[in-house]
Design an enzyme around this catalytic site. Structure first.
Site, PDB file in Angstrom:
ATOM      1  N   ASP A  38       0.812  -1.213   0.000  1.00  0.00           N
ATOM      2  CA  ASP A  38       0.000   0.000   0.000  1.00  0.00           C
ATOM      3  C   ASP A  38       0.856   1.277   0.000  1.00  0.00           C
ATOM      4  OD1 ASP A  38      -2.844   1.130   0.766  1.00  0.00           O
ATOM      5  OD2 ASP A  38      -1.465   2.091   2.163  1.00  0.00           O
ATOM      6  N   GLU A  55       1.391  -0.290  -4.913  1.00  0.00           N
ATOM      7  CA  GLU A  55       0.442   0.775  -5.217  1.00  0.00           C
ATOM      8  C   GLU A  55       1.126   2.130  -5.105  1.00  0.00           C
ATOM      9  OE1 GLU A  55      -3.526   2.989  -3.601  1.00  0.00           O
ATOM     10  OE2 GLU A  55      -1.701   2.747  -2.462  1.00  0.00           O
TER      11      GLU A  55
HETATM   12  C1  NOJ Z   1      -4.155   3.422  -0.414  1.00  0.00           C
HETATM   13  C2  NOJ Z   1      -5.350   2.567  -0.173  1.00  0.00           C
HETATM   14  O1  NOJ Z   1      -5.737   1.957  -1.371  1.00  0.00           O
HETATM   15  C3  NOJ Z   1      -6.406   3.470   0.403  1.00  0.00           C
HETATM   16  O2  NOJ Z   1      -7.649   2.831   0.472  1.00  0.00           O
HETATM   17  C4  NOJ Z   1      -5.942   3.917   1.756  1.00  0.00           C
HETATM   18  O3  NOJ Z   1      -6.868   4.832   2.284  1.00  0.00           O
HETATM   19  C5  NOJ Z   1      -4.572   4.581   1.687  1.00  0.00           C
HETATM   20  N1  NOJ Z   1      -3.661   3.872   0.841  1.00  0.00           N
HETATM   21  C6  NOJ Z   1      -3.952   4.690   3.047  1.00  0.00           C
HETATM   22  O4  NOJ Z   1      -3.509   3.452   3.499  1.00  0.00           O
END
Ligand code: NOJ
Ligand code: MG
Length: 586
Positions: free
Chosen positions: A232, A302
């Protein structure tokens, strides 16, 4: 993330026509599971509730595994299921090595993992390295400057004090969900950094102890048998240590205000050079496991960045690999319902032309942070978008519910729970809230769509579940999104998909985007219309190696002109109704 940067369209060089050709694989070797299997994203709060509390859970997921088997989906990424106060619905973790009681127990996890293994399904955990919850024991110890925990988080003295004696944050940094990235702590008498909500303090990657701690947590789950991680928000792992103010973003959205993240250009808080080093570290651990038992594991990252040039280094190098693939959000960021065929073609070409040698491209059009396909590209584009991404060479991700064409739910301010929406207030919440795309999975026409027996589910079930649900789409004698999806899934298992060449282009003056995948004279052709009128494609003339007749493999639901699946058609005049899509096989 949400509403990402329509202005970035400018960053892609536009051409009026577009074409790309990739040869068939001369040395066909079996693909790795993460390259060939559909990766299906479960948002666990919304998948299946087994205990009637209105929130999905692990037992619920286990009870629905056959859905994946039936659809030929090989791997499942589950958004975070660790212990969490749920300020960001699981992305705020208070214990990285335990399961959130709302979702179940570690035993439930083991049971789910075993049940998945029995069915040959891979399990990908969502790992959140950038931050913890403020309720994590580490944070409390850090507040009190206890031993090694003192610098686990990013603590900073105030820049000064205002006239009323209030501490001034060290820099003007604004967090992703709106407002300052710094929160004052009375006990420690310092600010801490949070790039997301204030209950998600950023871990301090300048401190090597933090990396050790996170590797240990990953090891815990690898030992528990997981097949990979979705990492993430990795672009936020490091911050420039000078804590300088960030400039205003010259390309900020017109309706943005200074408390919005996109109002600023994040030159000191995003994509700092050391991010790649950290990814290489994470990857090394994963590769140790793969090397030890020969079972392939995978790491997908991500990061929403402005350009592909910034993202490609996330693959790492041959010597120092990082992500197996960094998520490709370009179809979400740069395309929408009014985009033409050329926009899609340019995005797709760019990835194949620029990707590092040997790297695997990936395609996705939705997730829990963005509006659903039907709501973003139009309900008439649901099958077309699934066709478009699932048959290109590369890995693919499906967000839950997209196999049946679920659309965003309308969520009132009163029902809004996403912190991004809540922070924005009643007038602006719908610009940011991610609740519409996170509503419960629509399994059947029953109350709560078969998701839960609760009186009230955590987010409202979409009222269209009476008609739009898995059961109905499975059992109908006619066509359905689910049936189209299953055919696409089957096609990914053919040699033409696995090893076939690619010829992708726009035709009919940029009204059609199409591509062929051919392996040793066998293959298929996809044609997607972005036109408002019916067009006739001369595929034998436009694409190489297409025989004069082909079999209709699938169309979108409601394809015009009416064309029976399995019928034979002449490829020199394939008629495609406005916005429709078709795949023919030969
Ligand atoms: C990216 C995640 O996909 C999202 O849902 C989240 O709020 C943020 N990162 C923080 O972890
Ligand atoms: Mg950070």
């Amino acid at each position: 993330m949400k509403h990402v940067l329509a202005f970035c369209l400018l960053a892609i060089s536009f051409r009026l026509s577009s074409a790309i050709k990739l040869p068939q694989n001369p040395d066909p070797q079996p693909l790795k599971w993460w390259q060939s299997d559909i990766i299906y994203q479960i948002y666990p709060r919304s998948h299946q509730d087994s205990d009637g509390d209105g929130v999905g859970d692990l037992k619920g997921i286990e009870s629905r595994l056959d859905h994946f088997v039936e659809l030929g989906i090989g791997s499942v990424w589950i958004s975070p299921i660790y212990q969490s106060p749920m300020k960001d619905f699981g992305y705020d973790i208070s214990n990285f090595t335990n399961i959130e009681p709302t979702f179940g127990t570690l035993d439930d996890f083991r049971s789910l993992s075993d049940a998945m293994k029995e069915r040959g399904l891979k399990l990908i955990m969502d790992f959140v390295p950038n931050h913890s919850s403020d309720m994590h024991a580490w944070f409390n110890k850090s507040i009190h400057s206890e031993g090694k925990y003192k610098d686990y988080y990013v603590w900073k003295d105030p820049k000064g004090y205002d006239a009323e004696g209030n501490p001034i944050p060290p820099a003007n940094w604004v967090n992703h969900f709106g407002g300052s990235s710094f929160e004052w702590n009375e006990i420690r008498q310092q600010f801490y950094l949070h790039q997301f909500v204030k209950e998600q303090p950023d871990l301090n990657y300048e401190n090597p102890e933090v990396m050790k701690e996170m590797l240990a947590a990953m090891k815990f789950w690898l030992d528990a048998g997981v097949d990979g991680f979705r990492m993430d928000a990795v672009q936020t792992l490091f911050e420039d240590q000078r804590f300088l103010d960030e400039p205003v973003n010259p390309d900020r959205p017109a309706n943005s205000i200074p408390s919005d993240h996109k109002y600023w250009k994040h030159i000191y808080t995003i994509n700092q050079p050391k991010v790649i080093d950290a990814l290489v570290e994470f990857r090394k651990l994963i590769d140790i496991y793969t090397l030890a038992d020969g079972k392939e594991r995978c790491m997908m990252t991500e990061a929403y960045l402005d350009t592909l040039e910034e993202l490609l280094p996330y693959y790492g190098t041959k010597e120092n690999p990082a992500a197996h693939f960094p998520f490709n959000f370009d179809l979400i960021v740069y395309a929408n319902g009014s985009s033409g065929a050329t926009t899609f073609a340019n995005i797709i070409d760019e990835w194949y032309l620029k990707k590092p040698e040997g790297a695997t491209v990936n395609w996705l059009v939705g997730n829990h942070d963005n509006f659903r396909i039907g709501s973003r590209y139009g309900e008439d584009a649901i099958d077309k978008m699934n066709m478009l991404i699932m048959l290109l060479p590369g890995s693919v991700v499906t967000y839950y519910g997209e196999e049946i064409g679920m659309v965003d739910n309308v969520i009132s301010w009163e029902d809004t729970v996403d912190p991004w929406g809540c922070n924005a207030g009643p007038d602006r919440y719908s610009l940011f809230s991610r609740d519409p795309e996170r509503c419960p999975m629509q399994w059947s026409a029953e109350d709560n769509a078969g998701f839960s027996t609760a009186n009230k589910t955590w987010l409202p079930v979409h009222p269209n579940h009476k008609q739009l649900n898995v059961e109905a789409q499975k059992n109908t004698t006619g066509e359905s999104h689910l049936k189209v999806y299953k055919r696409l899934s089957d096609l990914r298992k053919t040699e033409a998909w696995q090893f076939g060449g690619l010829e992708a282009k726009t035709t009919n003056d940029g009204e059609i985007y199409g591509y062929s995948r051919i392996f040793n004279n066998q293959g298929f052709l996809f044609l997607g219309s972005f036109s408002n009128q019916t067009v006739t494609v001369n595929a034998t003339q436009e694409f190489e190696g297409i025989p004069s007749t082909a079999t209709v493999y699938t169309t979108n639901v409601g394809f015009e002109p009416e064309t029976a699946i399995g019928s034979s058609i002449s490829t020199s005049s394939i008629v495609v109704g406005a916005k429709h899509s078709i795949i023919v096989a030969f």
